[in-house]
Design a protein around this motif. Sequence first.
Motif, PDB file in Angstrom:
ATOM      1  N   ALA A  15       0.827  -1.211   0.000  1.00  0.00           N
ATOM      2  CA  ALA A  15       0.000   0.000   0.000  1.00  0.00           C
ATOM      3  C   ALA A  15       0.859   1.258   0.000  1.00  0.00           C
ATOM      4  O   ALA A  15       0.556   2.223  -0.708  1.00  0.00           O
ATOM      5  N   THR A  16       1.936   1.266   0.767  1.00  0.00           N
ATOM      6  CA  THR A  16       2.836   2.413   0.810  1.00  0.00           C
ATOM      7  C   THR A  16       3.437   2.681  -0.562  1.00  0.00           C
ATOM      8  O   THR A  16       3.448   3.824  -1.037  1.00  0.00           O
ATOM      9  N   MET A  18       2.337   1.781  -3.486  1.00  0.00           N
ATOM     10  CA  MET A  18       1.353   2.111  -4.522  1.00  0.00           C
ATOM     11  C   MET A  18       0.675   3.452  -4.269  1.00  0.00           C
ATOM     12  O   MET A  18       0.330   4.149  -5.224  1.00  0.00           O
ATOM     13  N   ARG A  19       0.497   3.837  -3.023  1.00  0.00           N
ATOM     14  CA  ARG A  19      -0.205   5.088  -2.737  1.00  0.00           C
ATOM     15  C   ARG A  19       0.716   6.291  -2.637  1.00  0.00           C
ATOM     16  O   ARG A  19       0.386   7.382  -3.072  1.00  0.00           O
ATOM     17  N   ARG A  20       1.876   6.099  -2.021  1.00  0.00           N
ATOM     18  CA  ARG A  20       2.769   7.229  -1.780  1.00  0.00           C
ATOM     19  C   ARG A  20       3.880   7.362  -2.801  1.00  0.00           C
ATOM     20  O   ARG A  20       4.536   8.390  -2.860  1.00  0.00           O
ATOM     21  N   HIS A  32       5.488   0.901  -9.588  1.00  0.00           N
ATOM     22  CA  HIS A  32       5.346   1.872  -8.506  1.00  0.00           C
ATOM     23  C   HIS A  32       6.645   1.869  -7.716  1.00  0.00           C
ATOM     24  O   HIS A  32       7.141   0.811  -7.341  1.00  0.00           O
ATOM     25  N   SER A  34       8.521   3.725  -4.347  1.00  0.00           N
ATOM     26  CA  SER A  34       8.469   4.592  -3.184  1.00  0.00           C
ATOM     27  C   SER A  34       9.857   4.614  -2.574  1.00  0.00           C
ATOM     28  O   SER A  34      10.386   3.577  -2.176  1.00  0.00           O
TER      29      SER A  34
END
Length: 122
Positions: A15-16, A18-20, A32, A34
């Motif tokens: 999630a980190t 992909m979202r951030r 993705h 991060s």
Amino acid sequence: MLPSENRLRRREDFATAMRRGRRAGRPHLVVHLSGVSDPHPAQESLPAPRAGFVVSKAVGNAVVRNRVQRRLRHLVRDRLTLLPAGSLVVVRALPGAGDVASDQLARELDAALERLLGGVRP
């Protein structure tokens, strides 16, 4: 196979990333990335870069999904040295990824990583 210290396993890590993180899309995959939040961290305290893969049922049946995941895992393993320490990478396969050759996936992965890493050529 990826070494244990280079694998993403927890849902929160996926999630980190992909979202951030930043993302770069290609016809058959999306990458993705991060990075670490501190721009000047101590080198010895940084963990190794970690990678995870998302291959949904839209890609194909179980045989096709596993083949795509094995190909992507092999490609990312060869490119781990290009990734910054402490970074999280998620490679998401898109429908049609099971129909293309490994060299095409490699070119798309290289193009996505080059875009995300600011011109570093894999």
